[in-house]
Design an enzyme around this catalytic site. Structure first.
Site, mmCIF file in Angstrom:
data_model
loop_
_atom_site.group_PDB
_atom_site.id
_atom_site.type_symbol
_atom_site.label_atom_id
_atom_site.label_comp_id
_atom_site.label_asym_id
_atom_site.label_seq_id
_atom_site.Cartn_x
_atom_site.Cartn_y
_atom_site.Cartn_z
ATOM 1 N N CYS A 49 -7.478 -1.143 5.455
ATOM 2 C CA CYS A 49 -7.126 -0.924 4.041
ATOM 3 C C CYS A 49 -8.027 -1.683 3.069
ATOM 4 C CB CYS A 49 -5.680 -1.324 3.803
ATOM 5 S SG CYS A 49 -5.138 -0.926 2.122
ATOM 6 N N ARG A 106 0.659 17.493 6.771
ATOM 7 C CA ARG A 106 -0.271 17.316 5.662
ATOM 8 C C ARG A 106 -1.673 16.942 6.155
ATOM 9 N NH1 ARG A 106 2.978 17.700 1.336
ATOM 10 N NH2 ARG A 106 5.173 17.199 1.683
ATOM 11 N N CYS A 110 -3.710 -5.261 6.824
ATOM 12 C CA CYS A 110 -4.054 -4.022 7.519
ATOM 13 C C CYS A 110 -5.581 -3.885 7.616
ATOM 14 C CB CYS A 110 -3.474 -2.816 6.794
ATOM 15 S SG CYS A 110 -1.697 -2.955 6.454
ATOM 16 N N CYS A 157 2.847 11.908 -6.103
ATOM 17 C CA CYS A 157 3.097 10.728 -5.273
ATOM 18 C C CYS A 157 2.550 9.487 -5.963
ATOM 19 C CB CYS A 157 2.431 10.890 -3.909
ATOM 20 S SG CYS A 157 2.831 12.449 -3.092
ATOM 21 N N CYS A 182 -2.985 -6.572 -2.164
ATOM 22 C CA CYS A 182 -1.836 -6.526 -1.255
ATOM 23 C C CYS A 182 -1.913 -7.674 -0.254
ATOM 24 C CB CYS A 182 -1.815 -5.185 -0.523
ATOM 25 S SG CYS A 182 -0.395 -5.020 0.604
ATOM 26 N N CYS A 200 7.345 11.570 -4.895
ATOM 27 C CA CYS A 200 7.272 10.765 -3.679
ATOM 28 C C CYS A 200 6.725 9.399 -4.062
ATOM 29 C CB CYS A 200 6.361 11.433 -2.641
ATOM 30 S SG CYS A 200 6.170 10.507 -1.090
ATOM 31 N N CYS A 253 8.684 10.952 4.577
ATOM 32 C CA CYS A 253 7.267 11.302 4.742
ATOM 33 C C CYS A 253 6.658 10.226 5.629
ATOM 34 C CB CYS A 253 6.573 11.351 3.387
ATOM 35 S SG CYS A 253 4.796 11.693 3.468
#
Length: 334
Positions: free
Chosen positions: A61, A262, A58, A98, A54, A130, A190
């Protein structure tokens, strides 16, 4: 019954958050009983359909190309692999599937078309679908809705100030803009965050306020504890204490009574008793399966044993779903 409000002030949420823990859990449990089925927990499965590489930076991550982790970039999983995972998830009791792709934004490629096809096929299995695919434009949000997508995950992560200190490749407003496009296309939202990244209590309170003062509360609010991964800038962050998770869950439950809250990443490090406190505090959804994207997750057998001991039952797919969020081929569960 607790009022559904979208005008929570920082002071009000701070007072809730700093309530002595046992009193806070009792208050949250009372709100939970007013608005949710007690002991009912949705079981979800999260699959990384495109892992690593990616371009976002971040700090937390392991999938960021900027971080030197053991996660190797890969192409999107084959159709058969994804559908097989969805079938196995349903057989194991999951009612929401998901799919996550390590993209900065959803791209107008054959891979995005394949995601649309997967949404159609998995929805036909009577599962809530999702996706978390990064930022969306208006056309992509509309295509996801047309394909039958039930929910879209796009977390705010933390307060705006802290967010801008741990991520430089996008802005907080970019997140809010995508969430607006999701909402405008009648896709269930979400949206939650991560604790344990070095943020303050004030950052956590602001995150809750940003969620609880949206024009409509997110239908789903994931509360994640950081999994500190070697090779990321946050590799040395200490484990999040269970009571911090319970405090965040309780505060989310009180301020957003009708949302699914969640108990997400970090649950693997919690004992059954610690998880029970989080369920008491208002959590009513978990992820089960071997992995949460790239990090370890709780074993299904242990989760089912926990459900039996605690007297928890699995929530049906599409239960209490708003009509505008339902795919055309699905009727809401009674």
């Amino acid at each position: 019954m607790a009022e559904i409000r979208t005008d929570w002030t920082t002071d009000e949420i701070s007072e809730i958050y700093h309530t002595p823990l046992m009193e806070l859990i009792y208050r949250a449990a009372s709100v939970h009983r007013e608005h949710q089925e007690t002991g009912e927990v949705q079981v979800c499965t999260l699959l990384s359909i495109k892992t690593g590489g990616c371009p976002e930076d971040c700090s937390y991550c392991p999938q960021s190309a900027h971080n030197n982790t053991e996660v190797e970039p890969g192409k999107m999983l084959d159709r058969e692999v994804i559908l097989s995972a969805a079938h196995k998830a349903k057989e194991a009791g999951s009612t929401r599937f998901c799919m996550g792709a390590a993209w900065r934004c959803a791209r107008k490629t054959k891979d995005f078309e394949r995601v649309l096809d997967m949404i159609r096929e998995i929805t036909d299995m009577d599962m809530e679908v999702c996706c978390t695919l990064g930022m969306l434009d208006d056309e992509q949000a509309a295509q996801l809705k047309e394909a039958g997508l039930y929910a879209y995950n796009h977390n705010l992560d933390s307060s705006e100030d802290f967010y801008n200190r741990i991520i430089s490749t996008r802005k907080y407003q970019d997140r809010l803009d995508t969430l607006g496009r999701v909402r405008d296309n009648d896709i269930s939202v979400c949206c939650g965050g991560i604790i344990g990244m070095g943020e303050t209590d004030e950052d956590r309170i602001e995150l809750i306020q940003n969620l609880a003062t949206m024009p409509e509360h997110p239908e789903s609010v994931p509360v994640n504890a950081l999994i500190a991964v070697e090779g990321t800038p946050m590799e040395d962050q200490p484990k999040v204490p269970w009571q911090d998770m319970a405090r965040m869950i309780a505060t989310a439950r009180i301020t957003m009574p009708e949302s699914m809250v969640r108990l997400s990443a970090g649950r693997v490090d919690m004992s059954m008793a610690e998880q029970a406190h989080c369920f008491m505090a208002g959590a009513n959804s978990i992820f089960t399966g071997e992995k949460l994207l790239t990090t370890d997750n709780n074993e299904l057998g242990k989760d089912m044993k926990m459900f039996d001991i605690l007297g928890l039952t699995a929530r049906e797919a599409f239960k209490d779903a708003k009509e505008e969020h339902l795919p055309e081929t699905v009727e809401a569960a009674e």
